[in-house]
Design an enzyme around this catalytic site. Sequence first.
Site, PDB file in Angstrom:
ATOM      1  N   LYS A  76      35.056  20.420  29.795  1.00 43.81           N
ATOM      2  CA  LYS A  76      34.710  21.200  28.733  1.00 43.81           C
ATOM      3  C   LYS A  76      33.757  20.401  27.966  1.00 43.81           C
ATOM      4  O   LYS A  76      34.031  19.361  27.624  1.00 43.81           O
ATOM      5  CB  LYS A  76      35.838  21.863  28.091  1.00 43.81           C
ATOM      6  N   SER A 151      38.463  30.172  25.061  1.00 43.55           N
ATOM      7  CA  SER A 151      37.186  29.636  24.836  1.00 43.55           C
ATOM      8  C   SER A 151      36.551  28.723  26.038  1.00 43.55           C
ATOM      9  O   SER A 151      35.545  28.432  26.203  1.00 43.55           O
ATOM     10  CB  SER A 151      36.949  28.862  23.633  1.00 43.55           C
ATOM     11  N   SER A 175      43.118  29.116  24.741  1.00 39.07           N
ATOM     12  CA  SER A 175      41.828  29.256  25.361  1.00 39.07           C
ATOM     13  C   SER A 175      41.995  28.400  26.792  1.00 39.07           C
ATOM     14  O   SER A 175      40.784  28.266  27.332  1.00 39.07           O
ATOM     15  CB  SER A 175      41.209  28.266  24.572  1.00 39.07           C
TER      16      SER A 175
END
Length: 484
Positions: A76, A151, A175
Amino acid sequence: MHTKTLSELSNALRTRQCSSRELTGHFLSRLKQHNATLNCCISITEEQALAQAAAADQRIQAGNAEALTGIPLLHKDIFCTQGIKTSCGSKMLDNFIAPYDATVVEKLNAAGMVTLGKTNMDEFAMGSSNETSYYGAVKNPWDLERVPGGSSGGSAAAVAACLAPAATGTDTGGSIRQPAALCGITGLKPTYGRVSRYGMIAFASSLDQGGPMTRTAEDAALLLNCMAGFDPRDSTSVEREVPDYTADLNNGLAGLKMGLPKEYIRTGLSEAMGLNLEAMVLELQKLGVKIKEINLPNTQLAVPVYYVVAPAECSSNLSRFDGVRFGYRCENPKDLADLYQRSRGEGFGAEVKRRIMVGTYALSAGYYDAYYLKAQQIRHLISDDFKQAFQQVDVILAPTSPTTAFKIGEKADDPITMYLSDIYTIAVNLAGLPGMSVPTGQIQGLPVGMQLIGNYFDEARLLNIAHRYQQVTQWHRQVPARFM
Ligand code: GLN
């Protein structure tokens, strides 16, 4: 090759059915082929990946490989990666090349894993749909008109579409788990403090936690083995031995006590979701699990408390982006005040600004007691609910998300509806507990995930339950047709 799990790939590498270079090349070509469709990666780091793969192949040849040596993954874009752009999904960091590796990245590199690139995400991890990213929305591989969740939506979409065998994610209010559920993969948010936050760009420091996003629970265990552990560079990381998370995967579940929170299943759960939960319960009962209804009475306060605590902490954390030290700087500032104002005004997107304003307000003199302090007090009540519950049961089962993947744009203009996407995940972060989402079915062709919530540092038990469930179901093996 791309539908294989980490443990299968590890085996293939060890028995020389393929080399890390071949494996890495294969995933790089899939990423290059499909990234334009899904928009799941902000960077693809081909050159570094091939170099890491070559080094991994040497290590395998030399006979000192570890379980994950030579296997590629995505990070990420919230994790700092030395020499590689680390944007956090924001224009503010569009030009930022991290000068060092996050501890998580360092550990996975040391294990010999290969970084394929960095995944798209909501700006500064604020969002539940990936639509707040400066780099544009990520598409759900099951339906390109829908969101992948957020997210960590880029990580979830990439793993679901088999563009990478695994990815890292972070979870402040859901997330990792919510995008895992919406994309049909397995996602684990460890206990707060289990995984180092050093080099993981801060959103809300008392809630943020990194974790694995994989196809299977066994893979999550393999990754967590490398990610977890004390880090003197993170004052909130916990000094506690890391067990081998694969050791208990096959334990029997007979007699295990599992709680179903009334507040989660009696309010607002759609009929289809309810049926899915029931089907999972039946499977677990066949494995010997005993189900019991429990109460988490302060559940309805979790979302409002989170939306005081998280913005308050982010308003403080994001004050470092001032246009002076790193990140975006506006053109031709008139004076220092203008430099601050325009750099932040132009560098941050709308959702980030909304949170900074809410948080600054909640922390300001006169409102601190009314909002922030009150929220922290209620946070204790929420943790106490879980403490009580874990006196009666070993583990809690709940939905991960109230809905399956929604349409891109559907909730974008309605922050409150968007905030409710995390209604089942947020309390877990407020209490600092581990939570895991497991694929449990589909509703109208869209994946559904259910959540296992454990007591502090009980990740091994969550992985054990998820693994046993995955041995008798196939939902974690589903691949969207166009990415087969
Ligand atoms: N969706 C929640 C938010 O917008 C949680 C995000 C997260 O876990 N990073 O804050």
